[in-house]
Design an enzyme around this catalytic site. Structure first.
Site, PDB file in Angstrom:
ATOM      1  N   ASP A  38       0.849  -1.193   0.000  1.00  0.00           N
ATOM      2  CA  ASP A  38       0.000   0.000   0.000  1.00  0.00           C
ATOM      3  C   ASP A  38       0.885   1.243   0.000  1.00  0.00           C
ATOM      4  OD1 ASP A  38      -3.175   0.389   0.636  1.00  0.00           O
ATOM      5  OD2 ASP A  38      -2.014   2.125   1.320  1.00  0.00           O
ATOM      6  N   ASP A  64       4.276   2.715  -4.565  1.00  0.00           N
ATOM      7  CA  ASP A  64       3.451   3.355  -5.584  1.00  0.00           C
ATOM      8  C   ASP A  64       3.227   2.341  -6.697  1.00  0.00           C
ATOM      9  OD1 ASP A  64       2.263   4.834  -7.579  1.00  0.00           O
ATOM     10  OD2 ASP A  64       3.798   6.394  -7.668  1.00  0.00           O
ATOM     11  N   VAL A  65       2.028   1.768  -6.763  1.00  0.00           N
ATOM     12  CA  VAL A  65       1.772   0.703  -7.740  1.00  0.00           C
ATOM     13  C   VAL A  65       1.661   1.217  -9.160  1.00  0.00           C
ATOM     14  CG1 VAL A  65       0.719  -0.907  -6.116  1.00  0.00           C
ATOM     15  CG2 VAL A  65      -0.716   0.823  -7.225  1.00  0.00           C
ATOM     16  N   TYR A 157     -13.323   6.407 -15.708  1.00  0.00           N
ATOM     17  CA  TYR A 157     -13.428   5.276 -14.785  1.00  0.00           C
ATOM     18  C   TYR A 157     -13.841   4.015 -15.523  1.00  0.00           C
ATOM     19  CZ  TYR A 157     -15.005   2.353 -10.914  1.00  0.00           C
ATOM     20  OH  TYR A 157     -15.177   1.307 -10.036  1.00  0.00           O
ATOM     21  N   THR A 192     -19.325   0.791   1.569  1.00  0.00           N
ATOM     22  CA  THR A 192     -18.215   1.352   2.337  1.00  0.00           C
ATOM     23  C   THR A 192     -18.675   2.636   3.015  1.00  0.00           C
ATOM     24  OG1 THR A 192     -17.396   2.757   0.530  1.00  0.00           O
ATOM     25  CG2 THR A 192     -16.577   0.468   0.619  1.00  0.00           C
ATOM     26  N   PRO A 193     -17.993   3.056   4.060  1.00  0.00           N
ATOM     27  CA  PRO A 193     -18.364   4.323   4.711  1.00  0.00           C
ATOM     28  C   PRO A 193     -18.349   5.500   3.741  1.00  0.00           C
ATOM     29  CG  PRO A 193     -16.867   3.079   6.098  1.00  0.00           C
ATOM     30  CD  PRO A 193     -16.915   2.361   4.780  1.00  0.00           C
TER      31      PRO A 193
END
Length: 239
Positions: A38, A64-65, A157, A192-193
């Site tokens: 991560d 950093d992926v 996206y 998710t929140p």
């Protein structure tokens, strides 16, 4: 059927995210050794102190992926630590939308393509040689229901998640004869929140939970899914 991954080495990208955390818990329960990847690994030790701090797991340095050198360095550290990589789960990703295509900043376009598609390309490219050397591996990528068709104000996206499906299919075709299964999942709206805060009037009961998605990912990483290659599995809940 109880799915076990005892002593399997599992790499999870985006491990500090909502889905990454749920996947980590699921795989830890199944007996896997986990490499957490991560950008902000410190969050892992705060939220998953009981898991991330265990001796049989490894919290990689900030990665950093979307950067080739960063990914390569982390993969090398993981292999040096465990001697192998059995499973790669790419949960790293993000969402940014809301503008028509002609008003979308180039930075938003690049951000989506890099975070959702380039990251899969780079992590898989770094991990696959280690799987090929052993003739075994499982790769599970996270696409989205949005990969199936374009919608207004979601171009970048949608394109980035469609790319994940095509990358998955291409890798599956290249690697299935070598004993490596590559598949992806396509979640619907995830509970998710952050999503609840953004859409407070929605019926959350219809959304899919991160735990339910993690169950599907665990299945695809197990030997029960040994004959599945190049699938894009819908995980929509009741949405």
């Amino acid at each position: 059927m109880k799915l076990e991954l005892t002593d399997r080495v599992v790499v999870i990208t985006g491990a500090a995210g909502n889905l990454g955390l749920a996947v980590a818990k699921e795989f830890s329960t199944a007996g896997a050794k986990i490499a957490f990847v991560d950008r902000t690994p410190g969050r892992l030790t705060e939220i998953l102190s009981d898991i991330a701090g265990a001796d049989n797991h490894f919290v990689a340095p900030a990665t950093d992926v979307t950067a080739p050198d960063s990914v390569a360095t982390t993969v090398t550290e993981i292999v040096n630590r465990f001697g192998k990589i059995d499973v790669l789960v790419n949960t790293a990703g993000g969402y940014r939308a809301g503008t028509p295509l002609h008003e979308t900043p180039i930075g938003d376009w690049d951000f989506m393509l890099n975070l959702n598609a380039r990251s899969v390309f780079l992590t898989c490219q770094a991990v696959i040689p280690h799987m090929l050397s052993r003739g075994y591996g499982k790769i599970i990528n996270v696409a989205s229901r949005a990969a199936l068709n374009g919608e207004a104000y979601h171009a970048a996206y949608s394109v980035s998640k469609t790319a994940v499906v095509r990358l998955t299919e291409s890798m599956a075709g290249e690697l299935k004869q070598a004993g490596i299964n590559v598949n992806c999942i396509m979640p619907g709206m995830i509970d998710t929140p952050q999503n609840r805060a953004a859409m407070p009037d929605s019926d959350f009961s219809k959304w899919v939970s991160t735990e339910a998605i993690a169950d599907v990912i665990l299945f695809l990483a197990s030997e029960a899914a040994r004959s599945i290659n190049g699938a894009a599995v819908p995980v929509y809940g009741r949405s």
